[in-house]
Scaffold this motif. Sequence first.
Motif, PDB file in Angstrom:
ATOM      1  N   ARG A  14      13.694   4.932  -3.224  1.00  0.00           N
ATOM      2  CA  ARG A  14      12.586   5.830  -2.873  1.00  0.00           C
ATOM      3  C   ARG A  14      11.369   5.349  -3.667  1.00  0.00           C
ATOM      4  N   CYS A  15      10.785   4.275  -3.176  1.00  0.00           N
ATOM      5  CA  CYS A  15       9.762   3.566  -3.947  1.00  0.00           C
ATOM      6  C   CYS A  15       8.343   3.950  -3.577  1.00  0.00           C
ATOM      7  N   GLY A  16       8.169   4.994  -2.777  1.00  0.00           N
ATOM      8  CA  GLY A  16       6.831   5.385  -2.374  1.00  0.00           C
ATOM      9  C   GLY A  16       6.422   6.768  -2.848  1.00  0.00           C
ATOM     10  N   ARG A  17       7.099   7.294  -3.864  1.00  0.00           N
ATOM     11  CA  ARG A  17       6.788   8.661  -4.310  1.00  0.00           C
ATOM     12  C   ARG A  17       5.551   8.717  -5.181  1.00  0.00           C
ATOM     13  N   VAL A  18       5.157   7.629  -5.774  1.00  0.00           N
ATOM     14  CA  VAL A  18       3.917   7.558  -6.554  1.00  0.00           C
ATOM     15  C   VAL A  18       3.206   6.260  -6.192  1.00  0.00           C
ATOM     16  N   LEU A  65       0.810  -1.216   0.000  1.00  0.00           N
ATOM     17  CA  LEU A  65       0.000   0.000   0.000  1.00  0.00           C
ATOM     18  C   LEU A  65       0.845   1.269   0.000  1.00  0.00           C
ATOM     19  N   GLY A  66       2.125   1.145   0.310  1.00  0.00           N
ATOM     20  CA  GLY A  66       2.990   2.314   0.332  1.00  0.00           C
ATOM     21  C   GLY A  66       2.839   3.151   1.573  1.00  0.00           C
ATOM     22  N   TRP A  67       2.613   2.523   2.716  1.00  0.00           N
ATOM     23  CA  TRP A  67       2.487   3.241   3.984  1.00  0.00           C
ATOM     24  C   TRP A  67       3.822   3.195   4.708  1.00  0.00           C
ATOM     25  N   ARG A  68       4.439   4.362   4.929  1.00  0.00           N
ATOM     26  CA  ARG A  68       5.755   4.463   5.572  1.00  0.00           C
ATOM     27  C   ARG A  68       6.729   3.506   4.892  1.00  0.00           C
ATOM     28  N   THR A  69       6.910   3.742   3.609  1.00  0.00           N
ATOM     29  CA  THR A  69       7.617   2.765   2.775  1.00  0.00           C
ATOM     30  C   THR A  69       9.049   2.498   3.241  1.00  0.00           C
ATOM     31  N   ARG A  70       9.734   3.503   3.744  1.00  0.00           N
ATOM     32  CA  ARG A  70      11.116   3.266   4.163  1.00  0.00           C
ATOM     33  C   ARG A  70      11.160   2.292   5.337  1.00  0.00           C
ATOM     34  N   THR A  71      10.328   2.521   6.338  1.00  0.00           N
ATOM     35  CA  THR A  71      10.301   1.619   7.489  1.00  0.00           C
ATOM     36  C   THR A  71       9.781   0.249   7.099  1.00  0.00           C
ATOM     37  N   MET A  72       8.715   0.225   6.294  1.00  0.00           N
ATOM     38  CA  MET A  72       8.139  -1.062   5.902  1.00  0.00           C
ATOM     39  C   MET A  72       9.087  -1.861   5.013  1.00  0.00           C
ATOM     40  N   SER A  73       9.897  -1.178   4.208  1.00  0.00           N
ATOM     41  CA  SER A  73      10.860  -1.905   3.382  1.00  0.00           C
ATOM     42  C   SER A  73      11.911  -2.601   4.249  1.00  0.00           C
ATOM     43  N   VAL A  74      12.284  -1.964   5.360  1.00  0.00           N
ATOM     44  CA  VAL A  74      13.221  -2.595   6.285  1.00  0.00           C
ATOM     45  C   VAL A  74      12.586  -3.824   6.936  1.00  0.00           C
ATOM     46  N   LEU A  75      11.352  -3.680   7.417  1.00  0.00           N
ATOM     47  CA  LEU A  75      10.659  -4.814   8.031  1.00  0.00           C
ATOM     48  C   LEU A  75      10.395  -5.909   7.002  1.00  0.00           C
ATOM     49  N   PHE A  76      10.118  -5.513   5.764  1.00  0.00           N
ATOM     50  CA  PHE A  76       9.933  -6.487   4.690  1.00  0.00           C
ATOM     51  C   PHE A  76      11.210  -7.295   4.482  1.00  0.00           C
ATOM     52  N   MET A  77      12.350  -6.615   4.452  1.00  0.00           N
ATOM     53  CA  MET A  77      13.631  -7.311   4.310  1.00  0.00           C
ATOM     54  C   MET A  77      13.868  -8.256   5.480  1.00  0.00           C
TER      55      MET A  77
END
Length: 398
Positions: free
Chosen positions: A137-141, A93-105
Amino acid sequence: MSTVIARVTESALGPYQSAVVRIGFSLTWLLFLLRELPHRAELYGPDGPWSWELARQLIDDNGAFTALIWSDGRAWFEAVYALSVLSSLLLLLGWRTRTMSVLFMVGVLSLQNRSVFVGDGGDNVLHLMSIYLVFLRCGRVWSLDARRERRAAEAHARGERVTDRVGPALWSAFGVALVAATAGGRLDGDWTVPVILWAVWAALGVRWAVGRLPAAAEPRILLDVVTNVVHNGALLVIMAEACLIYATAGWYKIQGSRWQDGTAVYYPLHLDYFSPWPALGDLLSASGVMVMLVTYGTVIVQVAFPFTLFNRRVKNVLLVAMIAEHAAIAVILGLPFFSLAMIATDAVFLPTPFLRRLGGWATRLWEALLPRRGAAVPEQREAREPEDAEAGRVGFTA
């Protein structure tokens, strides 16, 4: 040279391609986790043939990161699995993508490294891409973050004050977890993942602190330059990874006798493990000419693709061919998650005009299904679209 440097430092390239990569891999992992929900304990948990003790011995030797080795309890395993599902959904969904990308990893590495003998080539690609996504920076759009930033800008334009409380709360919780894991010796082993975790946490803290300074134009510019360079470098690595995957696969196929005589595709169609639709496999393999064309076509496309990047039209043709091939593999051979992972990798090469049109179609479909009062008409929406396709920041309402 100055033009190239300015382009790399002043903007994060490929916003739409980055968003598609984010959506593709998070969706792939989420669907896999949901499909294997009834079998999760056998695959990665305490009921699996690869026991916790064997996994611990292997981790001690190779130093791979997995949070599941921190405890052999069932409750801890369920918590890590649930966190992986939740982070995949929120990253999609792109919610707090930087933090979620870390948790995803963390979720991907924890589950896959717990049972290294479970998986296929798609899991290897997902393993690598989960690390690369942290730097994008995958949450800009096409994200909730883009919508939040747009609404914050509109509020600032009206003279309203916008306060973000969720971001600092997530950053604080992230820091507490990192301190506890480091102090408890949980991050011992290979240094790659711990360095990434601490670097992202520190970077988020610096960005938040700089954003609160009254006159912070120059620090903000410096942070934007660093972020753009890291993003563009990660995007280049993803492209190189995709080219390397296809090049090595193609050149190894050339050395195989079955690929040389044009019969290689015939054999997987008749393996029980790769035959969810036996009748369909028999139909496709009934024609020797078709088998030969598909066999040679696969090799030609994989070997030629890295060289077609210098010609946009030829690249787009081969890109369509590869996506169609992976879609066929998903249906005919019963490998949907491998195919989804490869299609998500291929998406980094999709042209920006096509992706923008795709986003427009999705927006119109969403608004047609769920019309909202006061929704922007197409003309108004187009007026908000960025003039530069590579620097777009506006996404459709999620």
